[in-house]
Design an enzyme around this catalytic site. Structure first.
Site, PDB file in Angstrom:
ATOM      1  N   GLU A 179       0.828  -1.210   0.000  1.00 12.57           N
ATOM      2  CA  GLU A 179       0.000   0.000   0.000  1.00 12.57           C
ATOM      3  C   GLU A 179       0.862   1.259   0.000  1.00 12.57           C
ATOM      4  OE1 GLU A 179      -3.728  -2.065   0.004  1.00 12.57           O
ATOM      5  OE2 GLU A 179      -3.059  -0.062  -0.535  1.00 12.57           O
ATOM      6  N   ARG A 190       0.653   3.777  -3.287  1.00 17.60           N
ATOM      7  CA  ARG A 190      -0.013   5.047  -2.985  1.00 17.60           C
ATOM      8  C   ARG A 190       0.986   6.179  -2.747  1.00 17.60           C
ATOM      9  NH1 ARG A 190      -5.645   3.676   0.155  1.00 17.60           N
ATOM     10  NH2 ARG A 190      -5.685   1.429  -0.188  1.00 17.60           N
ATOM     11  N   ASP A 241      -5.025 -10.143  -8.170  1.00 18.22           N
ATOM     12  CA  ASP A 241      -5.425  -9.363  -9.337  1.00 18.22           C
ATOM     13  C   ASP A 241      -4.288  -8.609 -10.020  1.00 18.22           C
ATOM     14  OD1 ASP A 241      -5.223  -7.851  -7.026  1.00 18.22           O
ATOM     15  OD2 ASP A 241      -6.930  -6.559  -7.471  1.00 18.22           O
ATOM     16  N   GLU A 262     -12.287   0.233 -10.366  1.00 17.58           N
ATOM     17  CA  GLU A 262     -11.893  -0.695 -11.428  1.00 17.58           C
ATOM     18  C   GLU A 262     -12.764  -0.596 -12.679  1.00 17.58           C
ATOM     19  OE1 GLU A 262      -9.889  -1.677  -7.880  1.00 17.58           O
ATOM     20  OE2 GLU A 262     -12.058  -1.595  -8.195  1.00 17.58           O
ATOM     21  N   THR A 276      -1.140   0.472 -10.252  1.00 20.53           N
ATOM     22  CA  THR A 276      -2.428  -0.065  -9.845  1.00 20.53           C
ATOM     23  C   THR A 276      -3.193   0.882  -8.931  1.00 20.53           C
ATOM     24  OG1 THR A 276      -3.503  -2.119  -9.128  1.00 20.53           O
ATOM     25  CG2 THR A 276      -1.690  -1.286  -7.765  1.00 20.53           C
TER      26      THR A 276
END
Length: 682
Positions: free
Chosen positions: A313, A317, A446, A581, A670
């Site tokens: 994360e 981010r 994913d 998404e 992502t």
């Protein structure tokens, strides 16, 4: 006065005689007449005693009140006459001169629930028969909002909740010159008129990008096509400003906004939402907001904290957000901060297998796996490569790229895959897959598939092992996970557990249509685009088949005919976290196909967010139940990815500038942070 015992006589007190006297009925009458006459004479005497100016003012005031009464009576009678046939015809002719043809009140047919415009009588308004758009019922009268103590129970307001009411009224109700409020009208591009739902922040559009929101005074000629389209780009900017308003007011410098309780939540204590949103503000052109955020980064952001952060994360981010903002703005402040956090994350790779731990203490320089296991998820350890590779390129320090590419190489040669599909967990001690037999493109796996393709693109399409793994994985999806529903033949990606298919699809899987389209755009097989078109339709249906117009976190698809429904949602899966998404894939699909329906689908999603998740005081909240528009159950949390991803992809979807973050020059990580495709020389 008192009544005597003798009939016809009444004793009355006489002030002159200071005693009661007996009066007959006639004497009583004469006495009353005389008293009245004296009173009238007394009034006239008082009037004569007034000055001329005083009498003039009184007469002027009486005349003014009389005239106002005449005018008011005339206005009321004119309104009453307005229901007559003659007045109705005049109103109709007047509106017709402006190009609008409303249904005359006397000719509105009775419509039952579900009856559309196509059911209007043909002699009433032929042009209304074309689109099959249901006429919306008039909203009920507004009720008093609930108490502000705690998260309010949501009440139905034509699918608009009480906690959204004030904000919704601001977006819908306009004030005319007399101070009266009137609802705006939604007019579709085909000319059908419906009354807007009161309380909706942004008006609904009907079947097309040319749908418009107009006031009665601003209505243009539909026949000449002069209606001004809704500026969807500005609508996204406004949504971002509203979200930022809540963050700035109640969570400034903290990780996440809790918009209902008007406070904040901490995850790492690093201003997560602010950093995540930096490049979004730059792309949206929000210069003032960007400047104040930059000042906080410069003066307040420090990574010298005794705090555990999640490697994945923090990388996607914080590191990704800082690198992206540096590339877009050219401001070295963000590169310096990226170097700092990147270096502090490196202890995570000090494991026996070189598969990184999930958690790092960025102040102490130590790392560890989760408290309950020695495993890391495959998605987390294989979805940090874009960021660390770019950090090495910018710093000319190879340690970052070497660390993440070692992970990629190990996963490439590991046993336990199934036709290119990987299990969800990997052990940091042994470096091997654990809990084998479960395969998904949802949570915990994913972005592994996403980063295979994007690393290949980032490096200039030179690393063939990445491309081979990606193509093999897509073939594995087709072979093992791809199914269709019985009713509408919706194509979906299920999950495999010990050889048995579970028809369950996370909303997270909706990244796949966009990734497939990106690959097809870069020369991969054409059937990848065909599959992308099928899957984006399914992701769209995950929204439109829900009562709130918002997708659940997880959907279960029916392989057998089950009450005519394609999708079932279990109670525990009905939440919506403002995820990006689907709009991400809509952005890719529109960029490569120019099919405007993808824009329209994105616009519908934005409207649903505004209707069910927007909080009046600022911010948007995740909700707990997408199937209940009466009570969507707000969760009091705005994830940072709503600003970083969801609104950014919506803005890029609606923008006509295809060079704004060109997909031939950038790859998105992502978390939707664009990073440059490397020059071929590197």
């Amino acid at each position: 006065m008192k009544e005597s015992l003798s009939g016809g006589l009444v004793e009355m007190y006489s002030p002159q005689k200071k005693d009661f006297v007996s009066l007959t009925v006639r004497e009583q009458h004469n006495r009353g007449y005389t008293n009245g006459k004296h009173r009238r004479q007394s009034c006239w005497r008082k009037w004569k005693q007034l000055s001329r100016l005083q009498r003039s003012l009184i007469l002027f005031l009486l005349a003014f009140l009389f005239i106002c009464g005449i005018l008011s009576y005339s206005s009321l009678t004119e309104q009453w006459r307005g229901i007559s046939d003659r007045s109705l015809k005049e109103d109709w002719d007047e509106v017709d001169n402006r190009g609008l043809r409303p249904i005359p009140p006397g000719l509105i047919p009775k419509l039952s629930a579900g009856v559309g415009v196509q059911d209007v009588q043909p002699d009433v308004m032929p042009e209304l028969q074309k689109p099959s758009i249901p006429l919306l019922p008039k909203p009920p009268a507004m009720r008093k909002p609930p108490s502000k103590r705690g998260p309010p129970a949501l009440q139905k307001r034509m699918n608009v909740s009480d906690w959204q009411l004030k904000d919704g009224e601001e977006g819908l109700i306009k004030t005319d010159e007399d101070g009266a409020k009137e609802a705006k009208t939604v007019i579709s591009w085909r000319g059908a008129m419906i009354e807007a739902e009161q309380g909706t922040e942004l008006q609904s559009t009907i079947q097309g990008k040319d749908a418009t929101v107009v006031d009665a005074e601003e209505a243009a000629d539909l026949k000449t096509g002069t209606l001004k389209p809704v500026d969807r780009v500005e609508a996204v900017q406004e949504a971002f400003r509203h979200a930022w308003k809540g963050y700035k007011a109640f969570a400034w410098g903290h990780d996440e906004l809790k918009p209902l309780s008007k406070t904040h939540g901490e995850w790492f204590g690093l201003g997560l939402t602010l950093i995540d949103a930096l490049d979004t503000m730059w792309i949206l052109g929000l210069k003032d907001e960007f400047a104040e955020a930059r000042k906080w980064v410069e003066t307040e952001l420090s990574f010298s904290k005794n705090v555990d952060v999640n490697l994945f994360e923090s990388t996607i981010r914080i590191l990704g957000g800082l690198l992206s903002t540096y590339h877009l703005s050219g401001d070295t402040l963000f590169l310096d901060k990226a170097k700092d956090i990147g270096f502090r994350l490196m202890p995570a790779f000090k494991t026996p297998s070189k598969i990184p731990y999930s958690d790092v203490n960025i102040g102490k320089g130590t790392a560890h796996p989760p408290r309950w296991t020695t495993d890391s998820t495959v998605a987390e350890v294989t979805s940090i490569q874009l960021e660390f590779r770019e950090l090495s390129r910018l710093t000319q320090d190879p340690q970052y790229q070497n660390a993440v590419e070692e992970v990629t190489k190990q996963v490439h040669r590991l046993e336990g895959k199934r036709d290119g599909l990987v299990p969800m967990f990997i052990n940091t001690n042994s470096g091997k897959f654990t809990r084998r037999g479960a395969f998904t493109l949802g949570a915990r796996a994913d972005s592994y598939y996403e980063y295979l393709l994007k690393q290949w693109l980032q490096g200039g399409k030179k690393e063939t092992e990445l491309l081979e793994d990606y193509i093999q994985a897509i073939e594995g999806v087709k072979k093992n996970l791809l199914k269709q529903t019985s009713t509408s033949k919706l194509t979906f990606v299920g999950e495999l557990s010990n050889g048995r298919l579970n028809p369950k699809m996370d909303h997270l899987v909706c990244f796949l249509p966009g990734t497939l389209a990106l690959g097809a755009h870069n020369g991969l097989p054409a059937d990848h685009m065909e599959l992308a078109i099928q899957l984006i339709e399914t992701c769209h249906q995950m929204y439109v088949q829900m009562e709130t117009g918002l997708s659940p976190e997880i959907a279960h698809f029916n392989l057998q005919n089950h009450n005519g429904r394609d999708i079932d949602v279990k109670p525990a899966d009905r939440h919506n976290l403002l995820r990006p998404e689907t709009v991400e894939s809509l952005f890719y699909m529109y960029r490569f196909t120019k099919d405007s329906k993808y824009r329209d689908w994105g616009w519908e999603i934005l409207q649903s967010f505004n209707k069910h998740t927007r909080v009046p005081s600022g911010g948007y909240t995740s909700i707990g139940n997408v199937r209940d528009p009466l009570n969507p159950a707000p969760r009091d949390k705005m994830e940072s990815f709503f600003l970083s991803e969801t609104l950014k992809y919506l803005f890029l979807l609606f923008s006509d500038d295809t060079e704004l973050i060109s997909l031939d020059k950038y790859v998105f990580n992502t978390e939707a942070h664009p990073l440059p495709i490397w020059p071929s020389a590197s």
